[in-house]
Design a protein around this motif. Structure first.
Motif, PDB file in Angstrom:
ATOM      1  N   LEU A 186       6.336 -10.776  -3.415  1.00  0.00           N
ATOM      2  CA  LEU A 186       5.826 -12.152  -3.554  1.00  0.00           C
ATOM      3  C   LEU A 186       4.296 -12.164  -3.605  1.00  0.00           C
ATOM      4  CD1 LEU A 186       8.211 -14.057  -1.105  1.00  0.00           C
ATOM      5  CD2 LEU A 186       8.217 -14.138  -3.609  1.00  0.00           C
ATOM      6  N   MET A 187       3.673 -11.348  -2.774  1.00  0.00           N
ATOM      7  CA  MET A 187       2.205 -11.272  -2.783  1.00  0.00           C
ATOM      8  C   MET A 187       1.692 -10.729  -4.118  1.00  0.00           C
ATOM      9  SD  MET A 187       1.154 -12.512   0.071  1.00  0.00           S
ATOM     10  CE  MET A 187       2.538 -13.639  -0.132  1.00  0.00           C
ATOM     11  N   SER A 188       2.406  -9.760  -4.696  1.00  0.00           N
ATOM     12  CA  SER A 188       1.971  -9.204  -5.981  1.00  0.00           C
ATOM     13  C   SER A 188       2.042 -10.254  -7.082  1.00  0.00           C
ATOM     14  CB  SER A 188       2.817  -7.979  -6.347  1.00  0.00           C
ATOM     15  OG  SER A 188       4.151  -8.341  -6.639  1.00  0.00           O
ATOM     16  N   PHE A 189       3.074 -11.110  -7.028  1.00  0.00           N
ATOM     17  CA  PHE A 189       3.154 -12.209  -7.993  1.00  0.00           C
ATOM     18  C   PHE A 189       1.971 -13.154  -7.829  1.00  0.00           C
ATOM     19  CE2 PHE A 189       7.973 -11.624  -8.149  1.00  0.00           C
ATOM     20  CZ  PHE A 189       7.914 -10.992  -9.377  1.00  0.00           C
ATOM     21  N   CYS A 190       1.607 -13.427  -6.579  1.00  0.00           N
ATOM     22  CA  CYS A 190       0.512 -14.365  -6.324  1.00  0.00           C
ATOM     23  C   CYS A 190      -0.792 -13.880  -6.926  1.00  0.00           C
ATOM     24  CB  CYS A 190       0.347 -14.590  -4.820  1.00  0.00           C
ATOM     25  SG  CYS A 190       1.641 -15.599  -4.064  1.00  0.00           S
ATOM     26  N   TYR A 191      -1.192 -12.641  -6.595  1.00  0.00           N
ATOM     27  CA  TYR A 191      -2.493 -12.212  -7.090  1.00  0.00           C
ATOM     28  C   TYR A 191      -2.474 -11.880  -8.571  1.00  0.00           C
ATOM     29  CZ  TYR A 191      -1.287  -7.182  -6.363  1.00  0.00           C
ATOM     30  OH  TYR A 191      -0.725  -5.938  -6.401  1.00  0.00           O
ATOM     31  N   SER A 192      -1.314 -11.501  -9.100  1.00  0.00           N
ATOM     32  CA  SER A 192      -1.224 -11.283 -10.547  1.00  0.00           C
ATOM     33  C   SER A 192      -1.383 -12.605 -11.297  1.00  0.00           C
ATOM     34  CB  SER A 192       0.116 -10.631 -10.894  1.00  0.00           C
ATOM     35  OG  SER A 192       0.217  -9.345 -10.334  1.00  0.00           O
ATOM     36  N   PHE A 193      -0.732 -13.659 -10.789  1.00  0.00           N
ATOM     37  CA  PHE A 193      -0.879 -14.983 -11.394  1.00  0.00           C
ATOM     38  C   PHE A 193      -2.332 -15.457 -11.330  1.00  0.00           C
ATOM     39  CE2 PHE A 193       3.776 -16.132 -11.206  1.00  0.00           C
ATOM     40  CZ  PHE A 193       3.853 -16.539 -12.536  1.00  0.00           C
ATOM     41  N   ILE A 194      -2.983 -15.207 -10.189  1.00  0.00           N
ATOM     42  CA  ILE A 194      -4.368 -15.623 -10.042  1.00  0.00           C
ATOM     43  C   ILE A 194      -5.259 -14.874 -11.027  1.00  0.00           C
ATOM     44  CG2 ILE A 194      -6.366 -15.605  -8.485  1.00  0.00           C
ATOM     45  CD1 ILE A 194      -4.354 -16.119  -6.188  1.00  0.00           C
ATOM     46  N   GLY A 195      -5.078 -13.560 -11.142  1.00  0.00           N
ATOM     47  CA  GLY A 195      -5.864 -12.786 -12.105  1.00  0.00           C
ATOM     48  C   GLY A 195      -5.633 -13.260 -13.522  1.00  0.00           C
ATOM     49  N   LEU A 196      -4.366 -13.534 -13.846  1.00  0.00           N
ATOM     50  CA  LEU A 196      -4.029 -14.045 -15.171  1.00  0.00           C
ATOM     51  C   LEU A 196      -4.675 -15.405 -15.415  1.00  0.00           C
ATOM     52  CD1 LEU A 196      -2.342 -14.349 -17.778  1.00  0.00           C
ATOM     53  CD2 LEU A 196      -0.400 -14.994 -16.343  1.00  0.00           C
ATOM     54  N   ALA A 197      -4.574 -16.312 -14.447  1.00  0.00           N
ATOM     55  CA  ALA A 197      -5.119 -17.661 -14.610  1.00  0.00           C
ATOM     56  C   ALA A 197      -6.638 -17.649 -14.718  1.00  0.00           C
ATOM     57  CB  ALA A 197      -4.684 -18.536 -13.434  1.00  0.00           C
ATOM     58  N   PHE A 311      -8.278 -15.754  -1.436  1.00  0.00           N
ATOM     59  CA  PHE A 311      -6.821 -15.803  -1.283  1.00  0.00           C
ATOM     60  C   PHE A 311      -6.148 -14.675  -2.061  1.00  0.00           C
ATOM     61  CE2 PHE A 311      -2.654 -17.375  -2.800  1.00  0.00           C
ATOM     62  CZ  PHE A 311      -2.017 -17.478  -1.572  1.00  0.00           C
ATOM     63  N   ALA A 312      -6.635 -14.421  -3.278  1.00  0.00           N
ATOM     64  CA  ALA A 312      -6.064 -13.342  -4.098  1.00  0.00           C
ATOM     65  C   ALA A 312      -6.225 -11.998  -3.407  1.00  0.00           C
ATOM     66  CB  ALA A 312      -6.731 -13.320  -5.469  1.00  0.00           C
ATOM     67  N   ASN A 313      -7.381 -11.767  -2.815  1.00  0.00           N
ATOM     68  CA  ASN A 313      -7.609 -10.483  -2.146  1.00  0.00           C
ATOM     69  C   ASN A 313      -6.806 -10.359  -0.863  1.00  0.00           C
ATOM     70  OD1 ASN A 313      -9.654  -8.747  -3.615  1.00  0.00           O
ATOM     71  ND2 ASN A 313     -10.716 -10.697  -3.647  1.00  0.00           N
ATOM     72  N   VAL A 314      -6.566 -11.465  -0.174  1.00  0.00           N
ATOM     73  CA  VAL A 314      -5.667 -11.434   0.980  1.00  0.00           C
ATOM     74  C   VAL A 314      -4.256 -11.052   0.526  1.00  0.00           C
ATOM     75  CG1 VAL A 314      -4.519 -12.853   2.727  1.00  0.00           C
ATOM     76  CG2 VAL A 314      -6.990 -13.044   2.392  1.00  0.00           C
ATOM     77  N   CYS A 315      -3.818 -11.623  -0.594  1.00  0.00           N
ATOM     78  CA  CYS A 315      -2.495 -11.282  -1.143  1.00  0.00           C
ATOM     79  C   CYS A 315      -2.416  -9.804  -1.501  1.00  0.00           C
ATOM     80  CB  CYS A 315      -2.205 -12.136  -2.376  1.00  0.00           C
ATOM     81  SG  CYS A 315      -1.902 -13.877  -2.028  1.00  0.00           S
ATOM     82  N   ILE A 316      -3.503  -9.267  -2.064  1.00  0.00           N
ATOM     83  CA  ILE A 316      -3.525  -7.844  -2.414  1.00  0.00           C
ATOM     84  C   ILE A 316      -3.328  -6.995  -1.163  1.00  0.00           C
ATOM     85  CG2 ILE A 316      -4.993  -5.965  -3.254  1.00  0.00           C
ATOM     86  CD1 ILE A 316      -6.303  -8.016  -5.141  1.00  0.00           C
ATOM     87  N   VAL A 317      -4.062  -7.320  -0.109  1.00  0.00           N
ATOM     88  CA  VAL A 317      -3.971  -6.527   1.118  1.00  0.00           C
ATOM     89  C   VAL A 317      -2.566  -6.610   1.721  1.00  0.00           C
ATOM     90  CG1 VAL A 317      -4.844  -6.272   3.472  1.00  0.00           C
ATOM     91  CG2 VAL A 317      -6.431  -6.760   1.599  1.00  0.00           C
ATOM     92  N   LEU A 318      -1.994  -7.813   1.771  1.00  0.00           N
ATOM     93  CA  LEU A 318      -0.633  -7.960   2.301  1.00  0.00           C
ATOM     94  C   LEU A 318       0.374  -7.183   1.472  1.00  0.00           C
ATOM     95  CD1 LEU A 318      -0.612 -11.762   3.233  1.00  0.00           C
ATOM     96  CD2 LEU A 318      -0.733  -9.805   4.790  1.00  0.00           C
ATOM     97  N   HIS A 319       0.183  -7.195   0.147  1.00  0.00           N
ATOM     98  CA  HIS A 319       1.063  -6.414  -0.709  1.00  0.00           C
ATOM     99  C   HIS A 319       0.914  -4.924  -0.438  1.00  0.00           C
ATOM    100  CE1 HIS A 319       1.678  -3.965  -4.401  1.00  0.00           C
ATOM    101  NE2 HIS A 319       2.846  -4.553  -4.329  1.00  0.00           N
ATOM    102  N   LEU A 320      -0.316  -4.473  -0.257  1.00  0.00           N
ATOM    103  CA  LEU A 320      -0.555  -3.046  -0.051  1.00  0.00           C
ATOM    104  C   LEU A 320      -0.002  -2.559   1.281  1.00  0.00           C
ATOM    105  CD1 LEU A 320      -4.186  -2.746  -1.471  1.00  0.00           C
ATOM    106  CD2 LEU A 320      -2.057  -2.053  -2.561  1.00  0.00           C
TER     107      LEU A 320
END
Length: 458
Positions: A186-197, A311-320
């Motif tokens: 779920l976190m990977s979807f979040c930051y991928s969407f943010i990077g895309l947007a 927020f995107a970087n927090v998602c990255i860390v949680l995903h990692l």
């Protein structure tokens, strides 16, 4: 309160004797795959696309997606042997290689597999520290302006991530971490969407699509080739999950047959990841052209809105946090099983202590597990401090393990499993496929090693 009991080595999860319950489904399988695949690699794809240009970049992404699915298709049939439906289970990649290809190739496979898994842990420590540092930098840029240096070190963030992983590494095995893989996915979807947007919004703001067919120009042809080869290594790192495919497949319940579920999950997961990869890579390049950063969300092509970057970087860390465990659990399982079999009477290795704390579920602690997994996390964290070079490390790891683990072993095991003779049509097609992938892997390895050496010397 702790209660001691001894783990019976005989109750290992080998065989179809009903001693373990596999509850994995196509959805948990997709979660594991996405947690493993959409990781730190996705953030380097805009840079990789920039080095290759508008034609070679997207085509390379699609080609690696096809290779990954072919690899998953071949390897999933090797979970059971000699019959892919009712045969004996191969609980790990090494088990399958040992049964199909013999002892010598098993050692070679094990060396590459566990080196790659260990390297992924190092890469995830580097990426997490980069993201944590970027949160602090984004806040600094917002308050002080974009011209202020706002430089911060990596060490404290690597130590913080390592401390978290020491705790998370006490999760017993893959069977107990479906929840963590789901959160990571779920976190990977979040930051991928943010990077895309953000990339899409930047293209609209610019009013043009940047970039060229030839990609980022270089000072010389040799330098251009080095960067292009390194870009291939980064893409190779971002796709294949063959080295943990059979470990994931071993969590699936049946019926339906595990290989059918794995093929269905692989198709869905690769389709999803390829969509995100193409969007992030292409929109990132379109937004920044020749100035595309090595890491899309931490390279500060984007400054605002700063809270969204945070927020995107927090998602990255949680995903990692979850991704680190996906790649580390096979190493933990292999080492702990080897020592348990080698020293069956050792209490340090085989005694478990059950703890029950208020408001928390029952937890089992093993002294050897605690010591070994802690040392493992400390070692990956220490090496990450020595080589904090994001793109170069990804390229070397991707190129080193891509051909043997994602192509060679799956193809050779498929030949044995299906009894395919030499110089038949299918043999020729798959061998040609393997040779082409070998050449690409060698070029990517050469370019990535050159990039790592150059980064270390500069």
């Amino acid at each position: 309160m702790a209660v001691q009991h001894t783990l019976e080595v005989a109750n290992d999860r080998c065989g179809d004797d009903g001693c373990s319950v596999r509850t994995g489904t196509v959805w948990t399988c997709i979660a594991h795959i996405i947690a493993a695949v959409i990781g730190s690699g996705v953030l380097s794809l805009a840079w990789s696309t920039a080095q290759l240009g508008w034609i070679a970049g997207p085509v390379s992404l699609l080609c690696f997606a096809i290779v990954t699915y072919v690899s998953a298709f071949l390897l999933s049939d090797c979970y059971r042997s000699p019959d892919s439906i009712t045969g004996k289970r191969n609980h790990s990649y090494m088990d399958a290689v040992r049964l199909n290809l013999g002892r010598t190739q098993t050692w070679f496979c094990g060396l590459l597999q566990y080196l790659s898994l260990y390297g992924c842990g190092i890469a995830y420590v580097i990426t997490s520290s980069t993201s944590l540092r970027s949160i602090q930098r984004a806040n600094c840029y917002h308050k002080e302006g974009h011209k202020v240096p706002c430089e911060y070190g990596d060490t404290i963030y690597m130590l913080l991530f390592g401390g978290i992983e020491i705790v998370m590494s006490q999760i017993p095995d893959f069977h107990n971490m479906a929840w963590l893989s789901t959160v990571a996915a779920l976190m990977s979807f979040c930051y991928s969407f943010i990077g895309l947007a953000l990339g899409f919004a930047k293209v609209i703001e610019n009013g043009e699509i940047k970039g060229s067919i030839g990609g980022v120009p270089a000072d010389s042809l040799a330098q251009k080739l080095w960067l292009a080869f390194q870009a291939l290594g980064d893409i190779a790192f971002s796709y294949p999950y063959s080295l943990i495919l059979l470990e994931i497949q071993d969590t699936l319940k049946s019926p339906p047959p595990e290989n059918q579920t794995m093929k269905k999950a692989s198709m869905a997961a690769i389709f999803i990841t390829t969509f995100f990869y193409l969007c992030c890579g292409c929109f990132g390049y379109a937004a920044f052209g020749n100035n595309t950063p090595g890491n899309l969300l931490t390279g500060f092509g984007f400054y605002e809105p700063y809270w969204l970057i945070d927020f995107a970087n927090v998602c990255i860390v949680l995903h990692l946090v979850g991704g680190y465990q996906v790649y580390s659990q096979p190493v933990f399982a292999f080492v702990e099983k080897w020592f348990a079999v080698k020293f069956p009477n050792s209490g340090f290795l085989n005694n478990f202590y059950t703890f029950k704390l208020p408001l928390l579920p029952v937890f089992q602690l093993n002294p050897f597990r605690l010591c070994f997994r802690t040392a493992y996390v400390i070692s990956t964290t220490g090496l990450a401090m020595l080589f904090p070079y994001f793109n170069q490390v990804l390229g070397v790891l991707g190129a080193l393990g891509f051909w043997p683990l994602a192509v060679y072993f799956p193809v050779e095991m498929y030949f044995v499993q299906r009894k395919i003779g030499a110089w038949t049509r299918k043999w020729v097609v798959l061998q040609t496929f393997s040779i082409i992938c070998l050449l690409v892997s060698l070029l990517a390895l050469i370019g990535s090693i050159e990039g790592l050496i150059s980064a270390k010397l500069s």
